[in-house]
Design a protein around this motif. Sequence first.
Motif, PDB file in Angstrom:
ATOM      1  N   TYR A  82       0.810  -1.219   0.000  1.00  0.00           N
ATOM      2  CA  TYR A  82       0.000   0.000   0.000  1.00  0.00           C
ATOM      3  C   TYR A  82       0.845   1.272   0.000  1.00  0.00           C
ATOM      4  O   TYR A  82       0.318   2.352  -0.208  1.00  0.00           O
ATOM      5  CB  TYR A  82      -0.927   0.033   1.220  1.00  0.00           C
ATOM      6  CG  TYR A  82      -1.748  -1.232   1.402  1.00  0.00           C
ATOM      7  CD1 TYR A  82      -2.609  -1.674   0.411  1.00  0.00           C
ATOM      8  CD2 TYR A  82      -1.661  -1.967   2.567  1.00  0.00           C
ATOM      9  CE1 TYR A  82      -3.362  -2.816   0.584  1.00  0.00           C
ATOM     10  CE2 TYR A  82      -2.415  -3.125   2.741  1.00  0.00           C
ATOM     11  CZ  TYR A  82      -3.261  -3.546   1.751  1.00  0.00           C
ATOM     12  OH  TYR A  82      -4.012  -4.673   1.913  1.00  0.00           O
ATOM     13  N   GLU A  83       2.126   1.165   0.252  1.00  0.00           N
ATOM     14  CA  GLU A  83       3.010   2.307   0.476  1.00  0.00           C
ATOM     15  C   GLU A  83       3.040   3.289  -0.703  1.00  0.00           C
ATOM     16  O   GLU A  83       3.159   4.480  -0.500  1.00  0.00           O
ATOM     17  CB  GLU A  83       4.428   1.825   0.787  1.00  0.00           C
ATOM     18  CG  GLU A  83       5.354   2.893   1.276  1.00  0.00           C
ATOM     19  CD  GLU A  83       4.972   3.461   2.644  1.00  0.00           C
ATOM     20  OE1 GLU A  83       5.267   4.653   2.865  1.00  0.00           O
ATOM     21  OE2 GLU A  83       4.391   2.754   3.480  1.00  0.00           O
ATOM     22  N   GLY A 139     -12.616   3.622   5.937  1.00  0.00           N
ATOM     23  CA  GLY A 139     -11.786   2.716   6.738  1.00  0.00           C
ATOM     24  C   GLY A 139     -12.516   2.236   7.977  1.00  0.00           C
ATOM     25  O   GLY A 139     -12.467   1.057   8.335  1.00  0.00           O
ATOM     26  N   ARG A 140     -13.216   3.138   8.622  1.00  0.00           N
ATOM     27  CA  ARG A 140     -13.984   2.756   9.820  1.00  0.00           C
ATOM     28  C   ARG A 140     -15.110   1.808   9.440  1.00  0.00           C
ATOM     29  O   ARG A 140     -15.420   0.870  10.170  1.00  0.00           O
ATOM     30  CB  ARG A 140     -14.534   3.984  10.508  1.00  0.00           C
ATOM     31  CG  ARG A 140     -13.473   4.782  11.226  1.00  0.00           C
ATOM     32  CD  ARG A 140     -14.063   5.894  12.068  1.00  0.00           C
ATOM     33  NE  ARG A 140     -13.024   6.568  12.788  1.00  0.00           N
ATOM     34  CZ  ARG A 140     -12.764   7.869  12.683  1.00  0.00           C
ATOM     35  NH1 ARG A 140     -13.485   8.626  11.888  1.00  0.00           N
ATOM     36  NH2 ARG A 140     -11.785   8.404  13.378  1.00  0.00           N
ATOM     37  N   LEU A 141     -15.745   2.065   8.306  1.00  0.00           N
ATOM     38  CA  LEU A 141     -16.866   1.214   7.887  1.00  0.00           C
ATOM     39  C   LEU A 141     -16.424  -0.199   7.548  1.00  0.00           C
ATOM     40  O   LEU A 141     -17.204  -1.132   7.666  1.00  0.00           O
ATOM     41  CB  LEU A 141     -17.590   1.849   6.691  1.00  0.00           C
ATOM     42  CG  LEU A 141     -18.348   3.135   6.993  1.00  0.00           C
ATOM     43  CD1 LEU A 141     -18.923   3.724   5.701  1.00  0.00           C
ATOM     44  CD2 LEU A 141     -19.453   2.898   8.002  1.00  0.00           C
ATOM     45  N   THR A 142     -15.191  -0.362   7.085  1.00  0.00           N
ATOM     46  CA  THR A 142     -14.725  -1.720   6.750  1.00  0.00           C
ATOM     47  C   THR A 142     -14.084  -2.412   7.940  1.00  0.00           C
ATOM     48  O   THR A 142     -13.557  -3.495   7.820  1.00  0.00           O
ATOM     49  CB  THR A 142     -13.724  -1.701   5.574  1.00  0.00           C
ATOM     50  OG1 THR A 142     -12.577  -0.932   5.937  1.00  0.00           O
ATOM     51  CG2 THR A 142     -14.352  -1.175   4.312  1.00  0.00           C
ATOM     52  N   GLU A 146      -2.188   4.354   9.910  1.00  0.00           N
ATOM     53  CA  GLU A 146      -1.449   4.140   8.663  1.00  0.00           C
ATOM     54  C   GLU A 146      -2.229   4.705   7.472  1.00  0.00           C
ATOM     55  O   GLU A 146      -1.664   5.349   6.595  1.00  0.00           O
ATOM     56  CB  GLU A 146      -1.171   2.645   8.461  1.00  0.00           C
ATOM     57  CG  GLU A 146      -0.362   2.328   7.232  1.00  0.00           C
ATOM     58  CD  GLU A 146       1.088   2.826   7.286  1.00  0.00           C
ATOM     59  OE1 GLU A 146       1.777   2.632   6.278  1.00  0.00           O
ATOM     60  OE2 GLU A 146       1.521   3.402   8.300  1.00  0.00           O
ATOM     61  N   LEU A 147      -3.528   4.478   7.447  1.00  0.00           N
ATOM     62  CA  LEU A 147      -4.352   5.035   6.376  1.00  0.00           C
ATOM     63  C   LEU A 147      -4.247   6.557   6.369  1.00  0.00           C
ATOM     64  O   LEU A 147      -4.049   7.165   5.317  1.00  0.00           O
ATOM     65  CB  LEU A 147      -5.810   4.600   6.526  1.00  0.00           C
ATOM     66  CG  LEU A 147      -6.785   5.168   5.488  1.00  0.00           C
ATOM     67  CD1 LEU A 147      -6.433   4.694   4.089  1.00  0.00           C
ATOM     68  CD2 LEU A 147      -8.215   4.795   5.841  1.00  0.00           C
ATOM     69  N   ALA A 157      -2.391  11.502   3.232  1.00  0.00           N
ATOM     70  CA  ALA A 157      -2.109  12.890   3.614  1.00  0.00           C
ATOM     71  C   ALA A 157      -2.081  13.851   2.432  1.00  0.00           C
ATOM     72  O   ALA A 157      -2.347  15.045   2.602  1.00  0.00           O
ATOM     73  CB  ALA A 157      -0.781  12.968   4.378  1.00  0.00           C
ATOM     74  N   ASP A 158      -1.789  13.378   1.231  1.00  0.00           N
ATOM     75  CA  ASP A 158      -1.724  14.262   0.063  1.00  0.00           C
ATOM     76  C   ASP A 158      -3.083  14.522  -0.585  1.00  0.00           C
ATOM     77  O   ASP A 158      -3.183  15.295  -1.524  1.00  0.00           O
ATOM     78  CB  ASP A 158      -0.771  13.691  -0.991  1.00  0.00           C
ATOM     79  CG  ASP A 158       0.681  13.805  -0.568  1.00  0.00           C
ATOM     80  OD1 ASP A 158       0.985  14.657   0.291  1.00  0.00           O
ATOM     81  OD2 ASP A 158       1.503  13.033  -1.098  1.00  0.00           O
TER      82      ASP A 158
END
Length: 189
Positions: A137-138, A183-186, A163-164, A169-170
Amino acid sequence: MAPIGVLQAAHACEIFLKARLAQEHPILIFESLPKSTAECVNKTTGLLDFESLLEKGHTIAYSELPEKVWAATGKKINNIKLYNDFGKLRNSIQHFAAPNRDVSLLTSHFIYEVIDPFINSEWGMCAMDYCDDSEQYEYLIPILAKRNVYFTVSPRMYGGLNELTRLIADGTTKYQREMILRGRLTGLV
């Protein structure tokens, strides 16, 4: 991403949609079938011969798949306009020539905003899990964030929400909020 990426993404989508139809019944992927003539019938079973199906059967065209999938499963394709526009681009590249423009952004949107929601809703898969970078994912996620390409956040993502948050951030503030919510939903914790 080269124009070949457009062909590969469109082909992958077509295969996923046909796979979903085949789950309902394999014959649904066909637009036309061989006739029940003697040369198409298996002598032992009296059924359609598999070789005849391969030679004389014609599968559903890319442009018809969303309606067939909806009719058979009730599932609609996210962003049908993008699906159709991408199909036209695919045909242009396949049959004429590659456009004189970068198609990588459109391909990213197609993969993550058309294919990704479909494979996630039907099989629980996330496109981001199939990126073959050395660091899974990096590199992928920051590029998607810069492009503001929304994607399904894999619950298997290492490092959780922290990490997400670092990797996106961009992206714009609106993009970051939406992706953290996803992310929270998954179940990413």
